[in-house]
Design an enzyme around this catalytic site. Structure first.
Site, PDB file in Angstrom:
ATOM      1  N   SER A  98      35.177  33.758-101.593  1.00  0.00           N
ATOM      2  CA  SER A  98      35.767  34.004-100.277  1.00  0.00           C
ATOM      3  C   SER A  98      36.503  32.763 -99.758  1.00  0.00           C
ATOM      4  O   SER A  98      36.608  31.756-100.449  1.00  0.00           O
ATOM      5  CB  SER A  98      34.676  34.422 -99.290  1.00  0.00           C
ATOM      6  OG  SER A  98      33.824  33.335 -99.021  1.00  0.00           O
ATOM      7  N   GLY A 155      31.551  40.061 -97.500  1.00  0.00           N
ATOM      8  CA  GLY A 155      32.661  40.927 -97.866  1.00  0.00           C
ATOM      9  C   GLY A 155      33.758  41.013 -96.840  1.00  0.00           C
ATOM     10  O   GLY A 155      34.820  41.545 -97.117  1.00  0.00           O
ATOM     11  N   SER A 197      25.238  29.660 -97.649  1.00  0.00           N
ATOM     12  CA  SER A 197      25.882  29.294 -98.916  1.00  0.00           C
ATOM     13  C   SER A 197      27.312  28.857 -98.678  1.00  0.00           C
ATOM     14  O   SER A 197      27.882  29.087 -97.617  1.00  0.00           O
ATOM     15  CB  SER A 197      25.844  30.474 -99.874  1.00  0.00           C
ATOM     16  OG  SER A 197      26.338  31.625 -99.223  1.00  0.00           O
ATOM     17  N   THR A 222      29.290  30.249 -94.697  1.00  0.00           N
ATOM     18  CA  THR A 222      28.808  29.676 -93.438  1.00  0.00           C
ATOM     19  C   THR A 222      28.578  28.174 -93.580  1.00  0.00           C
ATOM     20  O   THR A 222      28.853  27.401 -92.656  1.00  0.00           O
ATOM     21  CB  THR A 222      27.548  30.410 -92.960  1.00  0.00           C
ATOM     22  OG1 THR A 222      27.938  31.733 -92.577  1.00  0.00           O
ATOM     23  CG2 THR A 222      26.915  29.726 -91.770  1.00  0.00           C
ATOM     24  N   SER A 282      18.433  38.433-104.637  1.00  0.00           N
ATOM     25  CA  SER A 282      19.029  37.152-104.284  1.00  0.00           C
ATOM     26  C   SER A 282      18.827  36.858-102.795  1.00  0.00           C
ATOM     27  O   SER A 282      18.375  35.771-102.407  1.00  0.00           O
ATOM     28  CB  SER A 282      20.515  37.196-104.624  1.00  0.00           C
ATOM     29  OG  SER A 282      21.203  36.196-103.927  1.00  0.00           O
ATOM     30  N   ALA A 291      31.339  29.119-100.030  1.00  0.00           N
ATOM     31  CA  ALA A 291      32.152  30.198-100.578  1.00  0.00           C
ATOM     32  C   ALA A 291      32.196  30.128-102.100  1.00  0.00           C
ATOM     33  O   ALA A 291      32.249  29.040-102.673  1.00  0.00           O
ATOM     34  CB  ALA A 291      33.564  30.105-100.035  1.00  0.00           C
ATOM     35  N   ILE A 292      32.128  31.284-102.742  1.00  0.00           N
ATOM     36  CA  ILE A 292      32.402  31.349-104.181  1.00  0.00           C
ATOM     37  C   ILE A 292      33.736  32.071-104.378  1.00  0.00           C
ATOM     38  O   ILE A 292      34.669  31.539-104.935  1.00  0.00           O
ATOM     39  CB  ILE A 292      31.280  32.080-104.934  1.00  0.00           C
ATOM     40  CG1 ILE A 292      29.923  31.431-104.645  1.00  0.00           C
ATOM     41  CG2 ILE A 292      31.558  32.052-106.442  1.00  0.00           C
ATOM     42  CD1 ILE A 292      28.739  32.229-105.168  1.00  0.00           C
ATOM     43  N   ASP A 301      27.092  42.986-109.252  1.00  0.00           N
ATOM     44  CA  ASP A 301      26.181  42.251-108.379  1.00  0.00           C
ATOM     45  C   ASP A 301      24.828  42.957-108.251  1.00  0.00           C
ATOM     46  O   ASP A 301      24.366  43.236-107.152  1.00  0.00           O
ATOM     47  CB  ASP A 301      26.840  42.093-106.997  1.00  0.00           C
ATOM     48  CG  ASP A 301      26.127  41.058-106.134  1.00  0.00           C
ATOM     49  OD1 ASP A 301      25.261  40.351-106.663  1.00  0.00           O
ATOM     50  OD2 ASP A 301      26.440  40.982-104.941  1.00  0.00           O
TER      51      ASP A 301
END
Lengths: 514, 514
Positions: B201, B170, B196, B205, B264, B198-199, B258
């Site tokens: 953002s 976030g 993961s 990382t 998750s 970015a989706i 979410d």
């Protein structure tokens, strides 16, 4: 951005989908399931994006058949594509998922975007689920009804009093409308009845009526029929009243939820210009409303919602724990209705129900003792005469006799395996049997019941006969019968319902048909 | 029923869709969005039905590209098709929509059918929406975590203590992991870090690390790297841990919900065999957790859920109202992290945060004053050395310098239009700017901030510079800047936030990236 059209020659249930290569999607700044605008030579249209890099070359766009038609696109031609503006409706759906009730104009935006296919399947499912879980209130139901009317066509029969009748559904064999419409029209009232086809049931009124006459007649012809006969029975799907409803039903169906029940009904009534409405609420085990308390609360909402839409509505709670009359399936039901209208056969629960519903209408529009008025019209043959008039006007044969109606030639008799009384009938299993036999698509498929709840049976006696148009469908019927009981024979003192030995997989009755 | 294969040469995001003519669907007794089983020569597979009578001939079945591959199907060959058994998982989803919490084995069935594509988009969306609206409880979260582990692959590094670190996400520019992993590994602890991309953002990382080394290395290589270096930074998507999560994210993303946040995270930690976990919860305006109260409650659930999965977890609440460090975007962030590791640059908030997180891990596994231990490792150059060791083991160049990292050559300077103090920064708008510039796909795209909250600026001074790889993307950046402010300059006494003159369209911050 300009892309070359690749026609996919596939239709996706009418949904406007396009397929992009990921690098083009990236350039457009659009993700899968988001929206783009495609400009054709004459018009433009929004579409939902799928990303398919392995099959769609960079620089091309995969176009589904319905989009090709809408935009008159040709193979390999260039189309201009850009990211569509963010749909405000999606922000409103997100607010509702955040626990906010929606304002009237917000609901209108959502319904409009549902009809215009600006919302994807996922978003519509979430909206419908939120209406179910965070119950819709009457303000929202009113806004939804009005929005659903506004985004569809409207019928204007130019009459001061326009009557309509509706059933909440859930009980098989309910051919009441085939009697109520001619009774009311014969009494001089206008009733422009639109009906639906079966979705989860064995027959919708449109399926039943189609056995007697064309029902897919469009709005112009419908207006002519109503002008001539005061009544009609047509398929609502051909009229495009409240088209949002069909899309919502797609989402609700598989989930077994129906939060849009009231807006769905009311929008269609408002769209035909109804001023007076009678709503049948079948009540009891195996129907939608299991208890009279529940049914009364639903009735309260119906009356109030109708009022807000300037419709005067009454409700009638009716027994729904077993099929109405002795038949289930389009042709068998049409035949039975015709026999009752012709006073050839006595089907007491069916004629009683029809006279109560027509009678309630008469009492709303100021006649006293409506039931007797209706009964008189039915017994006098005036209702039969009116139905034949309607059949003729809609393009059917007004001389049709019950014997003219083709019933499936393959039959299966279910015999009692012991003597006793019919203790219960299970609507859910009856519907499953009827559908296994081929109903509603095979019009001649269905079930004829010789016995109903309370009747005594002897061991070996035929309780019901299943009719099918094709032999192999009876195999399906046998498979259902081998695992599910459509009725129970026994003594009134048998107390056990069933045993639970491990965590059961609950399969509740669910009928989306309204 | 046997049908001729028609290959459609289209892939539908990997979903196993088939297209039938309506009369074949009718024969099979299957509706649109329901499931059939297709038997290929060697294997069989369930698929979701679409009905497309205008484009699919009776007797044929339209096959998507992914199904063709899975079943090795050939054009025009015959396949045997039958209706799939009704998925029990759908009955469970219906129960949850009916207000019931789910049992462990019911949740497993759902997750399994999500992974096996036995549930359609509509059904998954309704399930996820129900988890959001009728909040998931800790029992359900535990079952979901375990089921998500069970339906994916599992890593076994064969160590007694396995450390992991996670951020709720976030806050933009959060390259902390690039520092924390080498600090912890340099101290001798095992940290098999999967990250993961970015989706929503500007960088995940995995995107940042990929600037320094390959991250798409698969499970076998990952195990080798961990064995050699004690730590790694790899892309989780290549490992197939908890694959259900990716499908749930697809449903959650557009809805801005979410509910699966905890399962998750936890499923992925459990799947790498973590025994000790530190979770960073960025808190404050513009992050996921707006208040410390909210964040504390989340931390409570994390600690408890971890316990139920035999993981020892601590949480750290961190300031998240503005970007971490001075950079946003994969390459700029990787460069900044490398500079801090090399002690070439002082980025106090970044190194402070990294030392607090690594320090918290040290305190969990019994070192005292973890912060100082971490700081010492960072300042000694041991963390840099460890990162270069990891870079080498993952296949990158261990000699990489900050100057080797390519940054976008197209730039846009944003200058202060008045003098004053930076009063606030808006993460949401900063992310929008970074994405408009091309991040995360264009690795060299991003933003460099000369000023942050509290800094004084003079009229005309450059506050930040946007970097892009292509000039036209800066036009997008300008468009965002013309309608949204990424930061506010003023006097501390300016009290108004904003005016509302008509019903606003609310656009809340939403970051699905975890």
């Amino acid at each position: 951005m300009e892309l070359h059209v690749r026609l996919l020659d596939i239709d996706f249930g009418g949904k406007p989908l396009v397929f992009l290569n990921d690098s083009d999607a990236d350039e457009l700044n659009v993700n899968a399931s988001e929206r783009i605008t495609i400009k054709g030579a004459k018009s433009k249209r929004n579409a939902i994006v799928s990303i398919s890099s392995s099959t769609i070359q960079k620089g091309t766009i995969g176009i589904t058949e319905n989009l090709r038609k809408d935009l008159s696109l040709k193979q390999n031609s260039l189309v201009d594509v850009e990211i569509a503006p963010f749909p405000k409706s999606l922000a409103y759906i997100r607010n509702r998922l955040g626990g906010k009730k929606l304002l009237s104009k917000e609901i209108y935006e959502i319904v409009k975007d549902v009809v215009d296919a600006n919302l994807n399947e996922n978003e519509i499912a979430a909206f419908v689920t939120s209406l179910h879980l965070e119950k819709i209130d009457l303000d929202e139901a009113t806004s939804l009804s009005k929005s659903m009317v506004k985004t569809g066509k409207i019928l204007d029969v130019k009459k001061k009093i326009v009557v309509d009748k509706h059933s909440i559904g859930g009980v098989p064999g309910d051919k009441t409308t085939l009697l109520v419409v001619p009774i009311i029209a014969a009494a001089g009232y206008t009733i422009p009845k639109t009906s639906s086809r079966a979705i989860t049931s064995t027959a919708g009124t449109a399926d039943r009526a189609e056995v007697l006459m064309p029902v897919n007649i469009g709005m112009k012809k419908m207006l002519q029929v109503v002008k001539k006969c005061r009544g009609c029975i047509v398929w609502g799907g051909a009229i495009d009243l409240a088209p949002a409803d069909d899309i919502f039903v797609q989402a609700e169906f598989s989930l077994h939820i129906d939060p849009l029940l009231l807006p769905s009904i009311m929008s269609k009534k408002k769209a035909v210009g109804a001023t007076h409405l009678i709503v049948d609420i079948p009540t009891g085990r195996g129907t939608k409303m299991k208890t009279t308390g529940e049914a009364d609360l639903l009735a309260r909402d119906i009356v109030e919602l109708a009022k807000r839409l300037q419709i005067h509505a009454h409700c009638v709670l009716t027994h729904g724990e077993q099929p109405i009359g002795n038949t289930v399936g389009p042709a068998l039901e049409a035949k039975e209705a015709l026999e009752v209208l012709m006073n050839k056969k006595d089907v007491p629960d069916l004629s009683n129900k029809a006279c109560h519903l027509a009678g309630a209408v008469f009492e709303m529009v100021s006649k006293k003792d409506g039931f007797s008025v209706a009964k008189k019209i039915l017994e006098s043959g005036k209702a039969e005469e009116k139905l034949r008039e309607i059949i003729k006007a809609q393009g059917g044969s007004p001389q049709i006799t019950p014997e003219d109606i083709p019933i499936g030639r393959c039959t299966l008799n279910a015999k009692a395996e012991k003597s006793g009384q019919i203790l219960w009938m299970e609507n859910k299993v009856i519907v499953e049997l009827g559908r296994a036999a081929g109903a509603p698509k095979d019009k001649g498929a269905g079930i004829y019941f010789n016995k109903k709840v309370g009747d005594s049976v002897e061991n070996g006696e035929i309780i019901f006969t299943v009719y099918a148009e094709r032999e192999y469908k009876l195999e399906r019927v046998k498979a259902v019968l081998s695992s599910h009981l459509p009725l129970g024979i026994g003594q009134r003192t048998d107390m056990m319902i069933h045993k639970i030995k491990e965590s059961p997989i609950v399969e509740r009755t669910f009928t989306i048909d309204r």
